[in-house]
Design an enzyme around this catalytic site. Structure first.
Site, PDB file in Angstrom:
ATOM      1  CB  THR A  65      -1.731  -5.442 -18.006  1.00  0.00           C
ATOM      2  OG1 THR A  65      -2.302  -4.416 -17.200  1.00  0.00           O
ATOM      3  CG2 THR A  65      -2.393  -5.423 -19.374  1.00  0.00           C
ATOM      4  CE  LYS A  69      -0.996  -6.383 -13.566  1.00  0.00           C
ATOM      5  NZ  LYS A  69      -0.462  -5.230 -12.851  1.00  0.00           N
ATOM      6  CG  ASP A 105       2.933  -4.693 -11.381  1.00  0.00           C
ATOM      7  OD1 ASP A 105       3.391  -4.029 -12.324  1.00  0.00           O
ATOM      8  OD2 ASP A 105       1.918  -5.404 -11.483  1.00  0.00           O
ATOM      9  N   GLY A 129      -6.039   1.686   1.291  1.00  0.00           N
ATOM     10  CA  GLY A 129      -6.655   0.745   0.364  1.00  0.00           C
ATOM     11  C   GLY A 129      -6.467  -0.691   0.811  1.00  0.00           C
ATOM     12  CB  ALA A 130      -7.994  -3.414   1.733  1.00  0.00           C
ATOM     13  N   GLY A 132      -6.462  -5.012  -4.879  1.00  0.00           N
ATOM     14  CA  GLY A 132      -5.340  -5.778  -5.426  1.00  0.00           C
ATOM     15  C   GLY A 132      -4.002  -5.061  -5.256  1.00  0.00           C
ATOM     16  CB  ALA A 133      -2.909  -1.629  -6.100  1.00  0.00           C
ATOM     17  N   GLY A 248       3.169   7.676  -9.266  1.00  0.00           N
ATOM     18  CA  GLY A 248       3.573   6.293  -9.542  1.00  0.00           C
ATOM     19  C   GLY A 248       4.272   6.036 -10.872  1.00  0.00           C
TER      20      GLY A 248
HETATM   21  P1  ATR Z   1      -6.886  -2.150  -7.506  1.00  0.00           P
HETATM   22  O1  ATR Z   1      -6.679  -3.444  -8.219  1.00  0.00           O
HETATM   23  O2  ATR Z   1      -6.455  -0.935  -8.285  1.00  0.00           O
HETATM   24  O3  ATR Z   1      -6.324  -2.155  -6.129  1.00  0.00           O
HETATM   25  P2  ATR Z   1      -9.513  -2.669  -6.452  1.00  0.00           P
HETATM   26  O4  ATR Z   1      -9.065  -4.035  -6.103  1.00  0.00           O
HETATM   27  O5  ATR Z   1     -10.853  -2.478  -7.091  1.00  0.00           O
HETATM   28  O6  ATR Z   1      -8.482  -1.954  -7.414  1.00  0.00           O
HETATM   29  O7  ATR Z   1      -9.434  -1.765  -5.105  1.00  0.00           O
HETATM   30  C1  ATR Z   1      -9.890  -0.448  -5.063  1.00  0.00           C
HETATM   31  C2  ATR Z   1      -9.521   0.174  -3.727  1.00  0.00           C
HETATM   32  O8  ATR Z   1      -9.937   1.549  -3.726  1.00  0.00           O
HETATM   33  C3  ATR Z   1     -10.217  -0.472  -2.528  1.00  0.00           C
HETATM   34  O9  ATR Z   1      -9.388  -0.344  -1.398  1.00  0.00           O
HETATM   35  C4  ATR Z   1     -11.466   0.410  -2.383  1.00  0.00           C
HETATM   36  O10 ATR Z   1     -12.039   0.424  -1.081  1.00  0.00           O
HETATM   37  P3  ATR Z   1     -13.175  -0.681  -0.674  1.00  0.00           P
HETATM   38  O11 ATR Z   1     -12.421  -1.963  -0.449  1.00  0.00           O
HETATM   39  O12 ATR Z   1     -13.772  -0.160   0.584  1.00  0.00           O
HETATM   40  O13 ATR Z   1     -14.112  -0.751  -1.826  1.00  0.00           O
HETATM   41  C5  ATR Z   1     -10.872   1.766  -2.667  1.00  0.00           C
HETATM   42  N1  ATR Z   1     -11.913   2.717  -3.091  1.00  0.00           N
HETATM   43  C6  ATR Z   1     -12.513   2.796  -4.305  1.00  0.00           C
HETATM   44  N2  ATR Z   1     -13.396   3.812  -4.319  1.00  0.00           N
HETATM   45  C7  ATR Z   1     -13.356   4.395  -3.081  1.00  0.00           C
HETATM   46  C8  ATR Z   1     -14.007   5.505  -2.470  1.00  0.00           C
HETATM   47  N3  ATR Z   1     -14.887   6.257  -3.154  1.00  0.00           N
HETATM   48  N4  ATR Z   1     -13.687   5.813  -1.193  1.00  0.00           N
HETATM   49  C9  ATR Z   1     -12.791   5.090  -0.493  1.00  0.00           C
HETATM   50  N5  ATR Z   1     -12.124   4.026  -1.024  1.00  0.00           N
HETATM   51  C10 ATR Z   1     -12.399   3.685  -2.293  1.00  0.00           C
END
Ligand code: ATR
Length: 288
Positions: A65, A69, A105, A129-130, A132-133, A248
């Site tokens: 985790t 990863k 996952d 989102g974009a 890691g997940a 989830g």
């Molecule tokens: P994980 O591994 O859980 O995917 P991460 O890689 O930090 O975590 O990604 C967090 C995601 O949440 C990203 O898509 C981020 O958007 P940005 O790429 O624009 O940062 C999104 N995110 C986090 N806080 C946000 C917010 N307040 N509003 C919109 N998107 C948010």
């Protein structure tokens, strides 16, 4: 009962103390009468040495985790194709000369969605989102034949980067990047939407990345990767506009089930998986 034939599996990460994986694996081992125990291993410093040590101690397998990863891939003798494409491994399976990496996952998310009757093949899907997940979800959707994926992110450049990478890996233009603020350009007919940002995760429970109802009218099924809380703001908004919404926790269940199957070369029946799921819901205080 632990005896001389008991095999050990475990979770490596930092932190590891809030994990539900020991519950999943130890309950499966007990129900199936398989001599295996599962324990958390906190790895604070040298990941490569920890993996090497685990193999020399004859461990049957490991889950991996945060924050390891990607880094763990440097310590493997082999890697499953989709995990290699994604660049993230959460399960290690003991082989003759070291560990092979898998990403349960993602196969777990697929199985969780299938068990809810949600299909991907030929579907148009929105991903929020974009990070890691979301990136892993985009690979899953491309590999299971979604016809079109709209990847919406606050920062457009990150979404474009993920879209470019996935389209290149599958040699097809199935992922299209968009800014969250451009959601009105999405098609109007209802679609599946996977919420893969960290927004809405406890303690930020009153937030969703998009609040407007005309976005949620485009969703017939909303799947939030978050399970704490078990009813996110995103899920509430989906339901308010007439869609079905899921959290989830089943993804967490099935990533464990798939890892257990790989380690022990067994197939877990749906009924047993759901029995474990009831215990997980109990631990989380989820009633529905
Ligand atoms: P994980 O591994 O859980 O995917 P991460 O890689 O930090 O975590 O990604 C967090 C995601 O949440 C990203 O898509 C981020 O958007 P940005 O790429 O624009 O940062 C999104 N995110 C986090 N806080 C946000 C917010 N307040 N509003 C919109 N998107 C948010």
């Amino acid at each position: 009962m632990i005896d001389g034939k008991t095999r050990t599996c475990g979770l490596i990460g930092n932190p590891v103390e809030h994990t539900m994986s020991p519950l999943i694996h130890n309950m499966l081992a007990e129900k199936l009468d398989i001599p295996m125990v599962y324990v958390p291993f906190l790895v604070e410093e040298d990941l490569a040495k920890a993996i090497e040590g685990a193999w020399h101690l004859n461990l049957l397998g490991l889950n991996v985790t945060v924050p390891y990863k990607s880094q763990v891939m440097d310590s493997l003798v082999d890697c499953h194709e989709l995990a290699a494409k994604i660049g993230a491994v959460n399960t290690l399976v003991r082989k003759e000369k070291g560990f092979k990496g898998y990403n349960t996952d993602i196969s777990g998310l697929y199985r969780a969605m299938s068990s809810e009757g949600i299909s991907i093949q030929g579907e148009t899907v929105i991903v929020l989102g974009a990070g890691g997940a979301a990136r892993a979800v985009a690979f899953l959707l491309a590999s299971y034949g979604a016809s079109q994926v709209y990847l919406l992110n606050r920062s457009l450049s990150k979404a474009q980067e993920v879209a470019r990478e996935v389209n290149q890996a599958f040699e097809k233009e199935c992922i299209q990047a968009m800014a969250l603020t451009d959601y009105q350009r999405l098609p109007e007919e209802p679609m599946l939407c996977i919420q893969a940002t960290s927004v809405g995760l406890a303690p930020q429970v009153d937030k969703a990345v998009i609040e407007e109802e005309d976005f949620y009218r485009r969703i017939h099924t909303g799947y939030d990767l978050i399970y704490r809380p078990s009813r996110t703001r995103f899920m509430q908004l989906v339901e308010r506009c007439g869609g079905r919404a899921y959290h989830g926790l089943k993804m967490l269940l099935y990533q464990g089930v798939e890892a257990f199957e790989l380690w022990n070369k067994v197939k877990i029946e749906e009924a047993l998986a759901l029995e474990i799921y009831e215990r997980m819901k109990g631990e989380m205080g989820i009633e529905e």
